[in-house]
Design an enzyme around this catalytic site. Structure first.
Site, PDB file in Angstrom:
ATOM      1  N   TRP A  59       5.290 -30.266  14.258  1.00 27.25           N
ATOM      2  CA  TRP A  59       4.130 -31.152  13.938  1.00 27.25           C
ATOM      3  C   TRP A  59       2.867 -30.691  13.428  1.00 27.25           C
ATOM      4  CZ3 TRP A  59       6.781 -31.075  18.578  1.00 27.25           C
ATOM      5  CH2 TRP A  59       6.156 -30.450  19.493  1.00 27.25           C
ATOM      6  N   ARG A  60       2.921 -29.164  13.148  1.00 25.72           N
ATOM      7  CA  ARG A  60       1.713 -28.593  12.606  1.00 25.72           C
ATOM      8  C   ARG A  60       2.178 -28.216  11.452  1.00 25.72           C
ATOM      9  NH1 ARG A  60       0.191 -24.014  17.423  1.00 25.72           N
ATOM     10  NH2 ARG A  60      -0.700 -25.805  19.138  1.00 25.72           N
ATOM     11  N   GLU A  97       1.958 -36.316  19.876  1.00 23.14           N
ATOM     12  CA  GLU A  97       1.115 -36.310  20.993  1.00 23.14           C
ATOM     13  C   GLU A  97       1.481 -37.277  22.232  1.00 23.14           C
ATOM     14  OE1 GLU A  97      -1.400 -34.448  21.725  1.00 23.14           O
ATOM     15  OE2 GLU A  97      -1.652 -33.369  19.718  1.00 23.14           O
ATOM     16  N   GLN A 127       2.807 -35.383  29.476  1.00 19.31           N
ATOM     17  CA  GLN A 127       3.533 -35.065  30.603  1.00 19.31           C
ATOM     18  C   GLN A 127       5.012 -34.460  30.227  1.00 19.31           C
ATOM     19  OE1 GLN A 127       2.398 -36.042  33.705  1.00 19.31           O
ATOM     20  NE2 GLN A 127       0.738 -36.954  32.805  1.00 19.31           N
ATOM     21  N   THR A 128       5.219 -33.962  29.289  1.00 20.71           N
ATOM     22  CA  THR A 128       6.476 -33.409  28.750  1.00 20.71           C
ATOM     23  C   THR A 128       6.241 -32.038  27.980  1.00 20.71           C
ATOM     24  OG1 THR A 128       7.350 -35.468  28.524  1.00 20.71           O
ATOM     25  CG2 THR A 128       8.530 -33.949  27.748  1.00 20.71           C
ATOM     26  N   TYR A 137       8.652 -41.307  31.469  1.00 22.19           N
ATOM     27  CA  TYR A 137       7.394 -42.140  31.497  1.00 22.19           C
ATOM     28  C   TYR A 137       7.453 -43.164  30.399  1.00 22.19           C
ATOM     29  CZ  TYR A 137       5.772 -38.304  34.102  1.00 22.19           C
ATOM     30  OH  TYR A 137       5.817 -37.285  35.017  1.00 22.19           O
ATOM     31  N   TYR A 195      -8.145 -38.613  25.139  1.00 23.19           N
ATOM     32  CA  TYR A 195      -7.583 -37.120  24.666  1.00 23.19           C
ATOM     33  C   TYR A 195      -6.656 -37.390  23.320  1.00 23.19           C
ATOM     34  CZ  TYR A 195      -4.264 -33.808  23.688  1.00 23.19           C
ATOM     35  OH  TYR A 195      -3.408 -32.939  23.071  1.00 23.19           O
ATOM     36  N   ASP A 233      -7.438 -31.500  27.083  1.00 20.79           N
ATOM     37  CA  ASP A 233      -6.329 -31.392  27.817  1.00 20.79           C
ATOM     38  C   ASP A 233      -6.082 -30.614  29.097  1.00 20.79           C
ATOM     39  OD1 ASP A 233      -5.484 -29.081  26.792  1.00 20.79           O
ATOM     40  OD2 ASP A 233      -3.502 -29.778  26.120  1.00 20.79           O
ATOM     41  N   CYS A 246      -4.367 -11.554  30.949  1.00 20.14           N
ATOM     42  CA  CYS A 246      -5.537 -11.303  30.401  1.00 20.14           C
ATOM     43  C   CYS A 246      -5.641 -10.172  29.562  1.00 20.14           C
ATOM     44  CB  CYS A 246      -6.513 -10.913  31.673  1.00 20.14           C
ATOM     45  SG  CYS A 246      -6.666 -12.460  32.709  1.00 20.14           S
TER      46      CYS A 246
END
Length: 345
Positions: free
Chosen positions: A21-22, A34, A39-40, A79, A117, A135, A194
């Protein structure tokens, strides 16, 4: 532009994830991703995303689709309210907006299934607007970046002004996705990497030694367990009775096997069968079906029964489907587990 923001964008240009999707600025394709990503996880979503676009390449195609077809392709993502919102929203976009998404965040938020969002993500990624996208990954990154020790969920409200100040006017969509990627790939929930972080030098959480513990979360509650029974009703042709669950609530609008209520304690066979649709010669199937929802674990016993033609005629409002045709039905994962147990040799 904040120097850390530019550093993060430079990192994203080299290290950002290559996601399907980019490769587009099409609002339909970005919106679809989106909605699925709520939730996935990304690895789970990719094949569903590709299957949807192969079946319905444009929003008008999705708007014209039968809801059952959409639910059938969605099954396994969970969902299911998202699939209902997806279908309904596509219809509104096609009818009221001529198949074109509005660029205005307020108009986007008025559409089914699009909250703050998703509206901000669409505005930033598809329309290049400096919208503030927040998010779970972004909350974690910013909480560590700025060393914020206010616990969730209150932190989110106070984080939004700070996030808005950081959002650049140039490349806001790339910036939002850079934050998401940093959270997914480097600034991980329990073990942040980090040493690999491009903005380590700006990170107060790292400098103070608090990064792994941020954001501070309330104690996790143990999921309760619920118990119930499902009823496998067969007719003389070997077909099984299915009904459609109510649109609102768990597994909304999906096809299902009849079941008892779901209770806090296990049901005795007598309690379970008192809720069966028909007074059949019921046989308990050995084993149980176990499934986890967001807020509870569920365990179902399964009972098998055969009905006469007259009894079958008395069951209105459902459909009779042979197990070999279950694949075409919008059956959620829970019900496929029921079928797998009932069909087990």
């Amino acid at each position: 532009m904040h120097h850390a923001v530019q550093t993060l964008l430079d990192w994203y240009d080299c290290q950002g994830r290559d996601l399907p999707w980019r490769q587009t600025r099409d609002p339909y394709k970005i919106w679809l991703s989106e909605m699925m990503l709520q939730q996935t996880t990304v690895p789970v979503v990719i094949p569903y995303y590709q299957a949807f676009l192969e079946r319905w390449p444009k929003i008008g195609d999705l708007a014209a689709a039968a809801l059952d077809d959409v639910l059938a392709v969605w099954q396994g993502l969970g969902y299911y309210a998202r699939a209902h919102h997806l279908h309904r929203c596509a219809g509104i976009i096609q009818k009221d907006y001529g198949g074109m998404f509005p660029a205005d965040q307020q108009a986007l938020r008025a559409l089914p299934g699009i909250g703050d969002y998703t509206a901000a993500a669409l505005a930033a990624i598809a329309f290049n607007q400096p919208a503030t996208v927040i998010d779970g990954n972004i909350i974690r990154v910013l909480a560590r970046w700025w060393g914020l020790r206010e616990p969730l969920p209150g932190l989110k409200k106070h984080l939004k002004p700070l996030a808005g100040d950081l959002t650049p006017r140039e490349r806001p969509g790339d910036y939002a996705q850079a934050l998401m990627d940093l959270g997914a790939m480097v600034c991980k929930p329990r073990t942040p990497l980090c040493a690999q972080c491009p903005i380590q030098g700006f990170c107060r959480g790292y400098q103070n030694g608090h990064a792994p513990s941020l954001p501070i979360r309330p104690p996790r509650r143990q999921k309760p367990r619920r118990f119930g029974a499902a009823f496998w009703i067969a007719d003389s042709q070997g077909r099984i009775y299915l009904y459609r669950r109510p649109t609102k609530g768990l597994l909304g609008g999906m096809m299902a096997f009849p079941s008892s209520s779901w209770e806090a304690t296990p049901l005795s066979p007598r309690q379970a069968l008192s809720q069966a649709l028909l007074p059949l010669d019921w046989t308990p199937i050995k084993g149980h079906v176990r499934h986890s929802f967001t807020h509870f674990h569920l365990e179902l016993s399964v009972f098998r029964g055969a009905c006469s033609a007259a009894q079958a005629d008395a069951l209105n409002g459902g459909r009779w489907v042979h197990p070999r045709h279950f694949a075409a039905q919008p059956l959620p994962t829970l019900m496929r587990k029921v079928a797998a147990l009932a069909l087990k040799p």
